[in-house]
Scaffold this active site. Structure first.
Site, PDB file in Angstrom:
ATOM      1  CE1 TYR A 118      -3.965  -1.891   5.482  1.00  0.00           C
ATOM      2  CE2 TYR A 118      -2.900   0.396   5.103  1.00  0.00           C
ATOM      3  CZ  TYR A 118      -3.707  -0.819   4.656  1.00  0.00           C
ATOM      4  OH  TYR A 118      -4.038  -0.953   3.575  1.00  0.00           O
ATOM      5  CB  SER A 167      -0.713   0.035   1.114  1.00  0.00           C
ATOM      6  OG  SER A 167      -1.480   1.455   1.449  1.00  0.00           O
TER       7      SER A 167
END
Length: 258
Positions: A145, A132
């Protein structure tokens, strides 16, 4: 005959990638913990096959690779796409939340890659690890995350260094905002907070400073994954490919100037 394995294949980017590869004539095995979404995706194409398994479970992933090899003769490619949340600051993250976030965002990729490496050496196959832009920069209150997605890039580089000469290619892909069920949930948070009246407005809000001015469709990210798996990218190895509409090129301190 060989097949691709996609973890996190029941929704979003994983499901879109499975459909794209199947439409191109490849057999695809999709893996996830929930049977229902996997079976729904598999029902859309005769070349998509579902196996319910936890990608962070070493025994389960070894069984997935063995089943795929037995049925299709080998593994042509692996898309390590499984992931999860980890939305809190370091100070407010419990030990259990930390472990859960790293398991979802990092361990799943490590375990899946380890399980598939022998077969990928035999087929001279390719791996795409879906990270990401959170693997390149930090958003607010996303400690688990962010750390997990950053670590995926290190994992890719380690595998690239050790297994390139054995015929295995691997690359990391860092998408920005993508229209997926998980992103829809994040948009709903903005709606609930009163920052946007609806999900569409929330997507417009989070992409207002993205040079392309929009979120990606999952199919666009799937096309990038297919490129990284395929014969057009045979000298792309150990790379971090960004597909974010230009988000990470923006000089944040200049946003006030338009």
């Amino acid at each position: 005959m060989t097949a691709h394995i996609i973890t996190g294949g029941g929704t979003g980017i994983g499901a879109a990638t499975a459909r794209l590869l199947a439409d191109a004539g490849d057999d695809v095995v999709i893996v996830g913990r929930r049977a229902e979404p996997l079976l729904a995706v598999a029902a859309t194409h005769e070349r998509i096959h579902a196996i319910t398994a936890d990608a962070a479970d070493g025994v389960a992933m070894a069984d997935v690779v063995a089943s795929t090899t037995e049925r299709f003769g080998g593994v042509a490619g692996l898309v390590a796409n499984a992931g999860g949340h980890g939305y809190s600051t370091v100070g407010s993250t419990t030990d259990d939340e930390w472990r859960s976030s790293l398991e979802a965002n990092l361990t799943t990729a490590f375990v899946a890659i380890r399980a598939a490496l022998d077969e990928l050496e035999r087929s001279r196959g390719a791996i795409v690890v879906v990270s990401s832009i959170a693997g390149l920069a930090a958003g607010p209150e996303t400690a688990g995350y962010t750390v997990g997605k950053h670590a995926l890039i290190g994992l890719v580089r380690s595998v690239a260094r050790d297994y390139g000469r054995r015929g295995v290619r691997i690359n990391a892909l860092c998408p920005g905002w993508v229209r997926t069920p998980m992103s829809d949930e994040e948009m709903s948070v903005l709606v609930q907070r009163g920052d946007a009246p609806d999900v569409e407005s929330a997507y417009a809000l989070v992409t207002r400073d993205v040079p392309l001015g929009r979120a990606a469709d999952a199919g666009e990210i799937a096309a990038t994954i297919a490129f990284l798996l395929g014969p057009a990218s045979t000298y792309v190895h150990g790379a971090t490919i960004v597909a974010d509409g230009g988000s990470t090129i923006v000089d944040v301190p200049t946003l006030a100037y338009g």
